[in-house]
Design an enzyme around this catalytic site. Structure first.
Site, short mmCIF file in Angstrom:
data_model
loop_
_atom_site.label_atom_id
_atom_site.label_comp_id
_atom_site.label_asym_id
_atom_site.label_seq_id
_atom_site.Cartn_x
_atom_site.Cartn_y
_atom_site.Cartn_z
N ASP A 91 -3.11 34.84 -0.42
CA ASP A 91 -4.13 34.05 0.27
C ASP A 91 -5.26 33.78 -0.73
OD1 ASP A 91 -5.55 36.34 -0.03
OD2 ASP A 91 -5.88 36.70 2.10
N ASP A 277 2.40 35.21 9.20
CA ASP A 277 2.13 36.55 8.68
C ASP A 277 1.16 37.22 9.63
OD1 ASP A 277 -0.31 34.93 7.58
OD2 ASP A 277 -0.87 37.03 7.37
N CYS A 315 17.95 48.85 18.15
CA CYS A 315 17.58 48.64 16.74
C CYS A 315 18.49 49.46 15.84
CB CYS A 315 16.12 49.05 16.53
SG CYS A 315 15.54 48.87 14.83
N CYS A 317 17.77 50.07 12.60
CA CYS A 317 17.03 50.40 11.38
C CYS A 317 17.24 51.87 11.00
CB CYS A 317 15.54 50.07 11.52
SG CYS A 317 14.53 51.34 12.30
N CYS A 320 15.63 54.33 13.51
CA CYS A 320 16.29 54.46 14.82
C CYS A 320 17.66 55.10 14.70
CB CYS A 320 16.38 53.08 15.49
SG CYS A 320 14.75 52.47 15.97
N HIS A 346 10.11 50.97 11.31
CA HIS A 346 10.73 50.44 12.54
C HIS A 346 10.07 49.13 12.97
CE1 HIS A 346 12.23 49.59 16.39
NE2 HIS A 346 10.97 49.52 16.81
ZN LIG Z 1 14.23 50.74 14.50
#
Ligand SMILES: [Zn+2]
Length: 389
Positions: A91, A277, A315, A317, A320, A346
């Site tokens: 930015d 963003d 999820c 990830c 998780c 997460h």
């Molecule tokens: Zn997750």
């Protein structure tokens, strides 16, 4: 050569596409994690890669003050300094100069401000902001703008718009004269950074339109809608985006700065926004707030004390797959540094997976049902008495 942008599929005003940037290809619509001071807080770069982050933000104001853009130039740019091979955007520093500095002084030339670190005096002009951003070497850089405060009356918003337009012209002139000085010029011959313009105009549709139309005359490779998420009600944010988008060229990427909640980023992508963003997923994570397919969870809540399930059953990830809500609650309650790491990983996985789902939904025409699903859990979350910051 600046970026090239290609539309691959459309669904109403929404588009799925890709941008070829000097360091990488970025698929759009894209969510960009915020890496304020050369780091997406609490998350190492290899983890960001495994989460599928395609482009991250760097912050000109923070990096200029510490460690300094000349040091980063000597390290051959921000990509090498932080070891991030994918795309980056910086930015202009305008937003931080306005939000972090009570004592700032705006003149036609630029903004005088005091460092929030040591109180020292500094001057940002459009030329200076672009000079710093060339030294940092992000793939996409932003014109220096004045972020109009909220509320601002029509006269004040118009004055601010005029300053921003004049600064955009000066930013472009400096950029065109100096873009070959980017630290990776020799590594990526023929490639240059891309300078994006920023639409301002407060919450007034007529000023937003005028700002967009006059900015488009500069023929920049992409355009952002700025001056949002400054305290206005959420319906106004959507109205400003909706009224501004038709005045930005369809063939170029369109970026809304500083948004939003999951249901908002899906909705805005559906309106034709390509880039967004927000600090929300990372900042909320550090406060124990998790975004999930079941809505928002305050992981500190006592009801998770012995919950053996993952943060989000849908999820996949790395958090998780391995850890329980009970453990995340314990880490957060005990203020263990690992809680920030795991919660942030997460939340970023949730946002990045959601944008991937948006891209797929645009291609196969299922965006309305995706939006309905995300909105439904967001309403449940609201009824759960969970507040976000
Ligand atoms: Zn997750």
């Amino acid at each position: 050569m600046p970026l090239t942008y290609t539309i691959d599929a459309e669904f109403g005003p929404a588009r799925r596409g890709h941008m070829q940037l000097p360091h990488a290809v970025v698929e759009t619509p894209v969510f960009m994690p915020v890496g304020t001071a050369g780091s997406v807080k609490a998350v190492p770069q290899d983890v960001l890669e495994s989460l599928g982050a395609q482009i991250i933000l760097g912050n000109t104001y923070h990096l200029y003050l510490r460690p300094g853009h000349e040091l980063i130039r000597r390290m051959r740019g921000l990509h090498r300094f932080i070891s991030w091979p994918r795309a980056m955007l910086t930015d202009s520093g305008g937003f931080q100069v306005f939000s972090l500095n009570e004592l700032r002084k705006v003149t036609a030339d630029g903004v005088e401000f005091r460092s929030h670190l040591d109180g020292s005096s500094h001057l940002f002009t459009p030329e200076r902001s672009v000079e710093i951003q060339i030294a940092l070497g992000a793939d996409i850089v932003m014109v220096f703008d004045e972020c109009t405060e909220y509320p601002a009356d029509h006269g004040r918003a118009r004055k601010s718009l005029e300053i921003t337009l004049a600064w955009a012209v000066r930013s472009k002139a400096y950029f065109d004269a100096h873009k070959h000085e980017v630290p990776w010029a020799a590594d990526l011959p023929g490639r240059t950074q891309s300078l994006f313009g920023i639409v301002q105009g407060g919450m007034y549709a007529d000023l937003r339109r005028e700002s967009a139309e006059r900015l488009v005359e500069l023929d920049l490779p992409g355009y952002a809608i700025g001056g949002l998420s400054v305290g206005e009600p959420r319906h106004l944010t959507r109205e400003v985006i909706e009224s501004t988008l038709p005045h930005l060229p369809k063939a170029k990427p369109r970026y809304v700065m500083g948004v939003g909640y999951p249901e908002e980023i899906v909705e805005y992508a559906g309106m034709g926004v390509d880039m967004m963003d927000c600090v929300l997923p990372t900042r909320a994570a550090r406060h124990g707030l998790l975004f999930t397919s079941e809505g928002r969870l305050n992981i500190r809540n006592r009801r998770f004390a012995e919950d053996q399930g993952p943060a989000d059953p849908e999820c996949g990830c790395m958090v998780c797959r391995r850890y329980t809500r009970a453990y995340l609650r314990h880490l957060t309650a005990a203020q263990e540094p690992l809680s920030m790491v795991l919660n942030t990983i997460h939340n970023l996985a949730y946002y990045l997976d959601l944008m991937k789902a948006v891209r797929d939904a645009i291609a196969i025409g299922t965006l309305p049902s995706l939006l309905a699903r995300v909105r439904a859990v967001s309403r449940e979350a609201a009824g759960d008495n969970t507040t976000v910051l």
